[in-house]
Design an enzyme around this catalytic site. Structure first.
Site, short mmCIF file in Angstrom:
data_model
loop_
_atom_site.label_atom_id
_atom_site.label_comp_id
_atom_site.label_asym_id
_atom_site.label_seq_id
_atom_site.Cartn_x
_atom_site.Cartn_y
_atom_site.Cartn_z
N LYS A 125 0.87 -1.19 0.00
CA LYS A 125 0.00 0.00 0.00
C LYS A 125 0.89 1.22 0.00
O LYS A 125 2.04 1.16 0.45
CB LYS A 125 -0.88 0.01 1.25
CG LYS A 125 -2.07 0.93 1.17
CD LYS A 125 -3.27 0.31 0.46
CE LYS A 125 -4.37 1.31 0.21
NZ LYS A 125 -5.59 0.68 -0.29
N ASP A 165 -7.08 4.54 -4.57
CA ASP A 165 -7.72 4.41 -3.25
C ASP A 165 -8.32 5.79 -2.96
O ASP A 165 -8.54 6.58 -3.90
CB ASP A 165 -6.70 4.00 -2.17
CG ASP A 165 -7.38 3.59 -0.85
OD1 ASP A 165 -7.93 2.50 -0.78
OD2 ASP A 165 -7.36 4.39 0.12
P1 NDP Z 1 -13.00 8.02 -2.62
O1 NDP Z 1 -11.92 8.99 -2.43
O2 NDP Z 1 -13.58 7.82 -3.98
O3 NDP Z 1 -14.21 8.33 -1.63
C1 NDP Z 1 -14.06 8.35 -0.25
C2 NDP Z 1 -15.35 8.80 0.37
O4 NDP Z 1 -15.26 8.69 1.79
C3 NDP Z 1 -15.66 10.26 0.09
O5 NDP Z 1 -17.05 10.44 0.05
C4 NDP Z 1 -15.06 10.97 1.30
O6 NDP Z 1 -15.65 12.21 1.59
C5 NDP Z 1 -15.36 9.99 2.39
N1 NDP Z 1 -14.37 10.15 3.45
C6 NDP Z 1 -13.02 10.08 3.33
N2 NDP Z 1 -12.42 10.33 4.52
C7 NDP Z 1 -13.43 10.53 5.38
C8 NDP Z 1 -13.49 10.81 6.76
N3 NDP Z 1 -12.36 10.94 7.48
N4 NDP Z 1 -14.70 10.93 7.34
C9 NDP Z 1 -15.84 10.78 6.62
N5 NDP Z 1 -15.85 10.52 5.30
C10 NDP Z 1 -14.68 10.39 4.70
O7 NDP Z 1 -12.43 6.62 -2.03
P2 NDP Z 1 -12.94 5.16 -2.31
O8 NDP Z 1 -14.41 5.12 -2.47
O9 NDP Z 1 -12.07 4.56 -3.35
O10 NDP Z 1 -12.53 4.43 -0.94
C11 NDP Z 1 -13.41 4.36 0.19
C12 NDP Z 1 -12.95 3.25 1.09
O11 NDP Z 1 -12.94 2.00 0.38
C13 NDP Z 1 -11.53 3.40 1.67
O12 NDP Z 1 -11.47 2.83 2.95
C14 NDP Z 1 -10.70 2.54 0.70
O13 NDP Z 1 -9.49 2.11 1.29
C15 NDP Z 1 -11.65 1.38 0.47
N6 NDP Z 1 -11.40 0.60 -0.73
C16 NDP Z 1 -11.39 1.18 -1.96
C17 NDP Z 1 -11.17 0.40 -3.08
C18 NDP Z 1 -11.25 0.96 -4.46
O14 NDP Z 1 -11.21 0.17 -5.41
N7 NDP Z 1 -11.42 2.25 -4.66
C19 NDP Z 1 -10.86 -1.03 -2.97
C20 NDP Z 1 -10.98 -1.55 -1.63
C21 NDP Z 1 -11.21 -0.74 -0.56
P3 NDP Z 1 -14.90 13.59 1.20
O15 NDP Z 1 -15.12 13.74 -0.27
O16 NDP Z 1 -15.55 14.60 2.02
O17 NDP Z 1 -13.45 13.39 1.55
#
Ligand code: NDP
Length: 443
Positions: A125, A165
């Protein structure tokens, strides 16, 4: 004291100030204890000590120039955790909260997750404390190019294959890929989550969210339920949340909430995904704008999304977003299932409470493995210079998710912990890696 407890104590002592890494190690080592106790050969070979120590950690300076001409410096990380079963593989996260602890917990989880996919991929990672929010296109590109100018020497299609991510989507992967290609003068599948015009896979964008819902649907089916007609709370409004919502809606469920880091929306009639995509994907705006488009929707700033009554909860935002109080509230409101779309969104205590209360709880390393699984399929397509149809990728994704469910549920049963999918996922993921490490000698 048991071998697992001794290793855990040592991990905590040797890695101070890394609470997220301690949390992930505690969950994994605690649930491995009975299995590892029954296999004394693992202690002799130091398997757990080696599993918990990354093979390599790279920390680097990322200097770049902002639009006002000022030099900015961020920290870059790549943790190459374990390559026993394949090249390191795992995403890059750009978010101000990124620290060594966060990258290590994510890398550690990734090792077990990648094993569960059944594909030949090891775990790693990386990322940076760079915040893409509010940056111009030029600033994003400048940062990505600088980041890759150091990272390129540590990665390669057979060595380490990063992906997206939080904060790293197709745009950032494009800039990172362009710079890599320029530096090494080679067009290879060194990154996944690429755009379709330069080697990306159809279905990768949807994979994590769709995969989560395929697995949850299978788990529900095996317990006499289905998603159809269920009320679902989804947190986050990013890549995982959007496609989880889309798949739930396709299967006849009703998603009533989504969130971002500022607050959450409740839409009793069901989330209008077109509106969310317009706000988040097109304009890169805030979810608070949702209520402007949908008259009956309510936006609440801050936390509280898990107070919404639902049958199924899918935390898809970030680590530790669902705590003990949230778990109590979900249980009180009769939740049937919780599927982790994000990595470690549920605290240790909340996880225990959900399991004790017989909520069907599936941890992220199994439930969100669809993203890395399709990244693995992207690697296969790149190395054979082919491009599969969306239907083919989606079919394979569904098969992989159902296999993961079958694997974790049968392993949970085998070790006498039926329906404890945390134990099932940890033991099932660990078995393959431990076997490969035992055969490869002390390395
Ligand atoms: P994105 O950046 O596309 O979206 C993240 C979302 O979570 C946004 O809506 C963001 O809001 C919100 N968010 C981030 N930090 C916080 C916080 N501290 N408190 C509340 N909301 C928060 O990321 P992904 O959708 O790709 O990833 C989301 C999760 O899924 C992560 O844990 C990631 O590790 C996991 N994941 C992702 C994969 C992928 O293929 N993308 C694969 C496997 C796991 P804001 O816009 O306000 O920051």
């Amino acid at each position: 004291m048991s071998y697992t407890k001794r290793v855990l104590e040592k991990v905590i002592k040797l890695n101070p100030n890394e609470p997220e890494f301690h949390q992930a190690a505690t969950e994994v080592l605690t649930s491995l204890q009975p299995y590892v106790d029954a296999h004394p050969e693992y202690e002799k070979a130091g398997i757990l000590e080696r599993l918990c120590e990354p093979e390599r950690i790279i920390i680097f300076r990322v200097p770049w120039i902002d639009d006002s001409g000022k030099v900015q410096v961020n920290k870059g990380y790549r943790v190459q955790f374990n390559s026993a079963i394949g090249p390191y593989k795992g995403g890059l996260r750009f978010h101000p909260s990124v620290s060594l602890s966060i990258i290590k917990f994510l890398g550690f989880e990734q090792v077990l997750k990648n094993s569960l996919t059944g594909l030949p991929i090891g775990g790693g990672k990386g990322g940076s404390d760079f915040d893409p929010k509010g940056k111009s296109e030029r600033e994003i590109m400048a940062f990505c190019q600088s980041f890759m100018t150091e990272l390129y020497r540590h990665i390669g299609e057979d060595t380490d294959v990063p992906a997206g991510d939080i904060g790293v989507g197709e745009r950032e992967i494009g800039y990172l890929y362009g710079q890599y290609k320029r530096l090494v003068n080679s067009f290879s599948g060194v990154l996944t989550c690429k755009g379709l015009s330069y080697g990306g896979s159809l279905g990768r964008t949807e994979a994590t969210g769709y995969g989560l819902v395929y697995l949850v649907e299978e788990m529900l089916r095996q317990h006499g339920h289905s998603i159809e007609g269920k009320t679902v709370a989804v947190s986050g409004a990013g890549n995982v949340a959007i496609y989880a919502t889309e798949k739930v809606q396709q299967l006849g469920g009703k998603v009533v909430s989504m969130s971002d880091s500022d607050g959450f929306v409740y839409d009793a009639e069901g989330i209008d995904l077109q509106v969310v995509r317009e706000i988040k994907e097109v304009r890169r705006g805030r979810l608070s704008e949702y209520a402007r488009y949908r008259k009956n929707a309510v936006y609440t700033p801050g936390k509280g999304i898990w107070n919404i009554k639902c049958d199924i909860a899918l935390p898809c935002a970030t680590q530790n977003e669902l705590n003990e109080e949230d778990a109590k509230e979900l249980i009180k409101n009769g939740v049937i299932a919780v599927g982790e779309g994000a990595n470690m969104p549920t605290t240790l205590r909340a996880t225990e409470m959900l399991i004790e209360n017989r909520v069907l709880f599936v941890p992220g390393k199994a439930a969100n493995a669809g993203g890395v699984a399709v990244s693995g399929l992207e690697m296969s397509q790149n190395s054979t210079r082919t491009a599969w149809s969306f239907e083919k990728v989606d079919r394979k994704l569904r098969e992989i998710m159902i296999n993961i469910y079958d694997n974790i549920s049968s392993v949970a049963k085998e070790v006498g912990q039926e329906d404890n999918f945390v134990v099932g996922a940890n033991v099932a993921g660990f078995k393959k890696i431990a076997d490969a490490m035992m055969r490869q000698g002390i390395v």
